[in-house]
Design a protein around this motif. Structure first.
Motif, PDB file in Angstrom:
ATOM      1  N   HIS A 150      -3.902 -29.213  38.306  1.00  0.00           N
ATOM      2  CA  HIS A 150      -2.601 -28.677  36.685  1.00  0.00           C
ATOM      3  C   HIS A 150      -2.572 -27.589  37.121  1.00  0.00           C
ATOM      4  O   HIS A 150      -2.617 -26.645  37.622  1.00  0.00           O
ATOM      5  CB  HIS A 150      -4.140 -28.792  36.015  1.00  0.00           C
ATOM      6  CG  HIS A 150      -4.554 -30.307  35.162  1.00  0.00           C
ATOM      7  ND1 HIS A 150      -4.079 -31.449  34.793  1.00  0.00           N
ATOM      8  CD2 HIS A 150      -5.470 -30.318  35.568  1.00  0.00           C
ATOM      9  CE1 HIS A 150      -4.169 -32.148  34.446  1.00  0.00           C
ATOM     10  NE2 HIS A 150      -5.612 -31.627  35.353  1.00  0.00           N
ATOM     11  N   SER A 164       0.985 -29.192  42.907  1.00  0.00           N
ATOM     12  CA  SER A 164      -0.650 -29.225  41.702  1.00  0.00           C
ATOM     13  C   SER A 164      -0.856 -30.725  42.421  1.00  0.00           C
ATOM     14  O   SER A 164      -2.122 -30.660  42.985  1.00  0.00           O
ATOM     15  CB  SER A 164      -0.158 -29.789  40.351  1.00  0.00           C
ATOM     16  OG  SER A 164       0.548 -30.868  40.346  1.00  0.00           O
ATOM     17  N   ARG A 190      -1.616 -33.526  38.535  1.00  0.00           N
ATOM     18  CA  ARG A 190      -0.260 -33.311  37.485  1.00  0.00           C
ATOM     19  C   ARG A 190       0.862 -32.379  36.539  1.00  0.00           C
ATOM     20  O   ARG A 190       1.357 -32.648  35.433  1.00  0.00           O
ATOM     21  CB  ARG A 190      -1.062 -33.688  35.891  1.00  0.00           C
ATOM     22  CG  ARG A 190      -2.531 -34.562  36.050  1.00  0.00           C
ATOM     23  CD  ARG A 190      -1.201 -36.183  35.723  1.00  0.00           C
ATOM     24  NE  ARG A 190      -2.248 -37.523  36.062  1.00  0.00           N
ATOM     25  CZ  ARG A 190      -1.843 -38.583  35.962  1.00  0.00           C
ATOM     26  NH1 ARG A 190      -0.623 -38.947  36.371  1.00  0.00           N
ATOM     27  NH2 ARG A 190      -2.909 -39.656  35.945  1.00  0.00           N
ATOM     28  N   ASN A 208      -4.666 -22.766  32.183  1.00  0.00           N
ATOM     29  CA  ASN A 208      -4.372 -24.103  32.951  1.00  0.00           C
ATOM     30  C   ASN A 208      -4.051 -24.550  33.747  1.00  0.00           C
ATOM     31  O   ASN A 208      -3.955 -25.628  34.912  1.00  0.00           O
ATOM     32  CB  ASN A 208      -2.980 -24.476  31.823  1.00  0.00           C
ATOM     33  CG  ASN A 208      -2.896 -24.461  31.033  1.00  0.00           C
ATOM     34  OD1 ASN A 208      -3.745 -25.070  29.756  1.00  0.00           O
ATOM     35  ND2 ASN A 208      -2.061 -24.192  30.422  1.00  0.00           N
TER      36      ASN A 208
END
Length: 218
Positions: A150, A164, A190, A208
């Motif tokens: 991610h 990613s 993702r 994140n």
């Protein structure tokens, strides 16, 4: 006949599923995932048993058998997850997040420690944790392992998708080299599509940027 049986099956499944959710909400219950697995397994077994019968007595026997078989299997899965979670927490460092959902384990590794900026080459920051994770996976072989990369939303979305994926693949390769079977591991990215925090702050973007290892019993 199936249309008549379906509402009853769904109703019973829903009641047990709600009970399972209430069970897992108690963080002080050391057996919460074992109990949740048993309840969910029993609910599924009941639904299957009801749908399999063509008369009331046959459906009743099917529901009872389904509850016993499904509940036992679900309890075993929940117990295995609880045991694997304990072993992981004992072997992994404080920078690694571990979430037990009752049906899977999610191990979250911060990318800022794993990788330099804009790089998919692993640094030495969490190598020992990756090796410990691989050892744990080898001790609990009846699972599948999804390694998911991610990013935050800085930069081009297409580039972030590729980065990613490359980072997830790099982590998966460490697990493979440590002896985890290739048939158990999938690696994919993702990009910025699944944030767990806001991308409006430095702290949120740092959360994140991560690689998640999702461990699912089979």
């Amino acid at each position: 006949m199936t249309l008549m049986k379906t509402p009853a099956a769904l109703a019973l499944t829903g009641v047990l599923a709600l009970t399972a959710c209430e069970t897992i909400q108690d963080p002080n219950n050391p057996n919460r995932n074992t109990q949740q697995g048993a309840l969910i397994g029993a609910a599924t077994g009941i639904a299957v048993g009801i749908l399999a019968g063509d008369d009331p007595e046959e459906r009743r026997r099917g529901a009872l058998l389904g509850a016993v078989v499904g509940g036992g299997g679900g309890a075993l899965i929940g117990q295995r997850l609880d045991q694997q979670e304990v072993a992981l927490r004992q072997s992994l460092g404080g920078n690694v997040g571990i979430t037990n959902t009752g049906s899977e384990l999610i191990v979250s590794l911060p990318q800022d420690i794993l990788f330099a900026t804009d790089s998919s080459t692993l640094t030495g920051g969490l190598q020992s944790d990756l090796n410990a994770l691989a050892n744990n996976l080898n001790q609990y072989p009846n699972t599948t392992v999804n390694v998911i990369g991610h990013t935050d939303n800085v930069g081009d979305a297409g580039y972030n998708d590729g980065l990613s994926t490359r980072r997830a693949t790099a982590v998966a390769n460490v697990l493979l080299n440590a002896g985890v079977s290739s048939g158990r591991i999938n690696a994919f990215g993702r990009g910025e599509a699944q944030p767990i925090a806001t991308n409006l702050t430095d702290e949120g973007r740092a959360q994140n940027r991560r690689v998640e290892i999702v461990i699912t019993p089979i």
